[in-house]
Design a protein around this motif. Structure first.
Motif, PDB file in Angstrom:
ATOM      1  N   ALA A  56       0.826  -1.204   0.000  1.00 35.91           N
ATOM      2  CA  ALA A  56       0.000   0.000   0.000  1.00 35.91           C
ATOM      3  C   ALA A  56       0.863   1.258   0.000  1.00 35.91           C
ATOM      4  CB  ALA A  56      -0.931  -0.009   1.209  1.00 35.91           C
ATOM      5  N   ALA A  57       1.898   1.275   0.822  1.00 34.31           N
ATOM      6  CA  ALA A  57       2.789   2.437   0.870  1.00 34.31           C
ATOM      7  C   ALA A  57       3.532   2.602  -0.453  1.00 34.31           C
ATOM      8  CB  ALA A  57       3.770   2.303   2.032  1.00 34.31           C
ATOM      9  N   ALA A  58       3.954   1.503  -1.038  1.00 28.15           N
ATOM     10  CA  ALA A  58       4.641   1.569  -2.330  1.00 28.15           C
ATOM     11  C   ALA A  58       3.707   2.120  -3.402  1.00 28.15           C
ATOM     12  CB  ALA A  58       5.149   0.189  -2.723  1.00 28.15           C
ATOM     13  N   ALA A  59       2.465   1.678  -3.387  1.00 29.55           N
ATOM     14  CA  ALA A  59       1.500   2.165  -4.384  1.00 29.55           C
ATOM     15  C   ALA A  59       1.239   3.658  -4.215  1.00 29.55           C
ATOM     16  CB  ALA A  59       0.193   1.382  -4.262  1.00 29.55           C
ATOM     17  N   VAL A  60       1.098   4.112  -2.984  1.00 25.65           N
ATOM     18  CA  VAL A  60       0.850   5.540  -2.738  1.00 25.65           C
ATOM     19  C   VAL A  60       2.014   6.374  -3.257  1.00 25.65           C
ATOM     20  CG1 VAL A  60       0.685   7.292  -0.917  1.00 25.65           C
ATOM     21  CG2 VAL A  60      -0.707   5.240  -0.789  1.00 25.65           C
ATOM     22  N   LEU A  61       3.224   6.012  -2.892  1.00 22.70           N
ATOM     23  CA  LEU A  61       4.378   6.805  -3.324  1.00 22.70           C
ATOM     24  C   LEU A  61       4.552   6.749  -4.842  1.00 22.70           C
ATOM     25  CD1 LEU A  61       5.809   8.287  -1.112  1.00 22.70           C
ATOM     26  CD2 LEU A  61       7.748   6.794  -1.398  1.00 22.70           C
ATOM     27  N   ALA A  62       4.327   5.601  -5.448  1.00 19.41           N
ATOM     28  CA  ALA A  62       4.493   5.488  -6.901  1.00 19.41           C
ATOM     29  C   ALA A  62       3.434   6.282  -7.656  1.00 19.41           C
ATOM     30  CB  ALA A  62       4.448   4.020  -7.318  1.00 19.41           C
ATOM     31  N   VAL A 111      10.048   1.114  -4.789  1.00 15.88           N
ATOM     32  CA  VAL A 111      11.006   0.538  -3.840  1.00 15.88           C
ATOM     33  C   VAL A 111      11.086   1.389  -2.576  1.00 15.88           C
ATOM     34  CG1 VAL A 111      13.435  -0.045  -3.499  1.00 15.88           C
ATOM     35  CG2 VAL A 111      12.327  -0.543  -5.681  1.00 15.88           C
ATOM     36  N   VAL A 112      11.172   2.703  -2.750  1.00 12.85           N
ATOM     37  CA  VAL A 112      11.241   3.606  -1.596  1.00 12.85           C
ATOM     38  C   VAL A 112       9.962   3.496  -0.773  1.00 12.85           C
ATOM     39  CG1 VAL A 112      11.341   6.040  -0.905  1.00 12.85           C
ATOM     40  CG2 VAL A 112      12.868   5.186  -2.689  1.00 12.85           C
ATOM     41  N   PHE A 132       8.337  11.593   0.846  1.00 10.57           N
ATOM     42  CA  PHE A 132       7.908  12.005  -0.493  1.00 10.57           C
ATOM     43  C   PHE A 132       8.658  13.253  -0.938  1.00 10.57           C
ATOM     44  CE2 PHE A 132       5.069  14.512  -3.234  1.00 10.57           C
ATOM     45  CZ  PHE A 132       4.972  13.651  -4.310  1.00 10.57           C
ATOM     46  N   LEU A 133       8.711  14.270  -0.084  1.00  7.11           N
ATOM     47  CA  LEU A 133       9.417  15.494  -0.471  1.00  7.11           C
ATOM     48  C   LEU A 133      10.913  15.235  -0.663  1.00  7.11           C
ATOM     49  CD1 LEU A 133       7.761  18.342   1.611  1.00  7.11           C
ATOM     50  CD2 LEU A 133       7.736  18.015  -0.862  1.00  7.11           C
ATOM     51  N   GLY A 134      11.493  14.441   0.228  1.00  6.17           N
ATOM     52  CA  GLY A 134      12.913  14.118   0.075  1.00  6.17           C
ATOM     53  C   GLY A 134      13.187  13.352  -1.208  1.00  6.17           C
ATOM     54  N   TYR A 135      12.313  12.392  -1.502  1.00  6.95           N
ATOM     55  CA  TYR A 135      12.500  11.611  -2.726  1.00  6.95           C
ATOM     56  C   TYR A 135      12.349  12.497  -3.963  1.00  6.95           C
ATOM     57  CZ  TYR A 135      11.786   8.357  -6.486  1.00  6.95           C
ATOM     58  OH  TYR A 135      11.898   7.706  -7.673  1.00  6.95           O
ATOM     59  N   GLU A 136      11.334  13.349  -3.962  1.00  8.41           N
ATOM     60  CA  GLU A 136      11.133  14.233  -5.115  1.00  8.41           C
ATOM     61  C   GLU A 136      12.306  15.198  -5.277  1.00  8.41           C
ATOM     62  OE1 GLU A 136       8.549  14.033  -7.406  1.00  8.41           O
ATOM     63  OE2 GLU A 136       8.189  12.178  -6.310  1.00  8.41           O
ATOM     64  N   LEU A 137      12.836  15.695  -4.165  1.00  7.50           N
ATOM     65  CA  LEU A 137      13.977  16.600  -4.233  1.00  7.50           C
ATOM     66  C   LEU A 137      15.193  15.889  -4.830  1.00  7.50           C
ATOM     67  CD1 LEU A 137      15.351  19.310  -3.486  1.00  7.50           C
ATOM     68  CD2 LEU A 137      15.908  18.265  -1.290  1.00  7.50           C
ATOM     69  N   LEU A 138      15.448  14.667  -4.377  1.00  3.15           N
ATOM     70  CA  LEU A 138      16.624  13.943  -4.870  1.00  3.15           C
ATOM     71  C   LEU A 138      16.442  13.431  -6.298  1.00  3.15           C
ATOM     72  CD1 LEU A 138      17.561  11.934  -1.667  1.00  3.15           C
ATOM     73  CD2 LEU A 138      18.723  13.935  -2.626  1.00  3.15           C
ATOM     74  N   SER A 139      15.243  13.002  -6.644  1.00  7.21           N
ATOM     75  CA  SER A 139      15.055  12.427  -7.983  1.00  7.21           C
ATOM     76  C   SER A 139      14.829  13.483  -9.059  1.00  7.21           C
ATOM     77  CB  SER A 139      13.883  11.439  -7.977  1.00  7.21           C
ATOM     78  OG  SER A 139      12.679  12.114  -7.751  1.00  7.21           O
ATOM     79  N   ARG A 140      14.385  14.677  -8.682  1.00  8.77           N
ATOM     80  CA  ARG A 140      14.118  15.726  -9.666  1.00  8.77           C
ATOM     81  C   ARG A 140      15.155  16.846  -9.625  1.00  8.77           C
ATOM     82  NH1 ARG A 140      10.491  12.299  -9.511  1.00  8.77           N
ATOM     83  NH2 ARG A 140       8.470  12.485 -10.490  1.00  8.77           N
ATOM     84  N   GLY A 141      15.923  16.901  -8.565  1.00  9.51           N
ATOM     85  CA  GLY A 141      16.908  17.972  -8.458  1.00  9.51           C
ATOM     86  C   GLY A 141      16.301  19.272  -7.977  1.00  9.51           C
ATOM     87  N   GLY A 142      15.100  19.237  -7.452  1.00 13.27           N
ATOM     88  CA  GLY A 142      14.444  20.451  -6.945  1.00 13.27           C
ATOM     89  C   GLY A 142      12.943  20.255  -6.904  1.00 13.27           C
ATOM     90  N   PHE A 143      12.257  21.295  -6.468  1.00 14.13           N
ATOM     91  CA  PHE A 143      10.802  21.238  -6.337  1.00 14.13           C
ATOM     92  C   PHE A 143      10.131  22.169  -7.325  1.00 14.13           C
ATOM     93  CE2 PHE A 143      11.898  20.468  -1.731  1.00 14.13           C
ATOM     94  CZ  PHE A 143      11.581  19.125  -1.762  1.00 14.13           C
ATOM     95  N   SER A 144       8.890  21.859  -7.603  1.00 16.56           N
ATOM     96  CA  SER A 144       8.014  22.810  -8.277  1.00 16.56           C
ATOM     97  C   SER A 144       6.807  23.007  -7.363  1.00 16.56           C
ATOM     98  CB  SER A 144       7.572  22.265  -9.644  1.00 16.56           C
ATOM     99  OG  SER A 144       6.664  21.202  -9.467  1.00 16.56           O
TER     100      SER A 144
END
Length: 156
Positions: free
Chosen positions: A65-71, A90-91, A117-129
Motif C-alpha cells: 500500500a505504501a509503495a502504491a501511494v508513493l508510486a 522501492v522507496v 515524499f518530499l525528500g524523494y522528489e527533491l533527490l530524484s528531480r533535483g528540486g521542487f516545483s
C-alpha cells in the motif's frame, strides 16, 4: 515456529513436543489430563503459527500500500519517468516496512510519508516545483489513513 515453546521436532512436519511431558509430575497425571495438556499445547502452537502468518501478510500488505501511494503520486508529479516511478515503488515499500516495524500511528505515518515524499522528489528531480507541494497534502492524507488502519486493527 520460533515462538513455540518446547523441543523442536526433528522432522519439519512432526508436531512439536511439550517439554512438560518429560517431567515426573506430568507422568503422574491421569491420561485424561495428559491428553488435555497435549490438546491445549497443540492449540497454542497452531494459534501462534496462525498469528505469525497473519502478521507477515499484514506487513506485506502495508508495504504494498505504501509503495502504491508513493508510486502513484510520483507518477502524477512533474518530470516523472518510468525509472523514478519504479524507484518510488522501492522507496515506498521500504517506508511501508518502516512504518509497520515502528507501528506508526496516523500522525507519525503522515509526517513520515510527507517527509519521504518530499525528500524523494527533491533527490530524484533535483528540486521542487509548486505541484510537488500540492501533492504533499494528499500523500500525507493517504499515509494517515494507512496509519489509522494500523491503529484500528484488532489483535484477536
Amino acid at each position: 515456529m520460533h515462538l513455540v515453546r518446547g523441543d523442536e521436532p526433528a522432522d519439519a512436519d512432526a508436531a512439536p513436543v511439550d517439554p512438560r511431558t518429560k517431567e515426573a509430575w506430568f507422568k503422574n497425571l491421569p491420561e485424561e489430563y495428559q491428553a488435555r495438556f497435549g490438546r491445549h499445547f497443540q492449540e497454542e502452537v497452531e494459534r501462534t503459527e496462525f498469528l505469525e502468518r497473519r502478521e507477515k501478510l499484514r506487513s506485506f500488505k502495508e508495504m504494498g500500500a505504501a509503495a502504491a501511494v508513493l508510486a502513484v503520486f510520483d507518477f502524477l508529479s512533474p518530470a516523472a519517468t518510468p525509472e523514478t516511478t519504479l524507484l518510488a515503488l522501492v522507496v515506498g515499500a521500504v517506508l511501508g516496512w518502516a512504518c509497520g516495524a515502528m507501528d506508526a500511528t496516523r500522525n507519525y505515518a503522515a509526517v513520515m510519508g510527507m517527509t519521504v515524499f518530499l525528500g524523494y522528489e527533491l533527490l530524484s528531480r533535483g528540486g521542487f516545483s509548486v505541484l510537488h507541494f500540492f501533492w504533499v497534502v494528499p500523500v500525507g492524507a493517504a499515509f494517515a489513513y494507512l496509519g489509522y488502519k494500523r491503529e484500528d486493527r484488532h489483535y484477536f
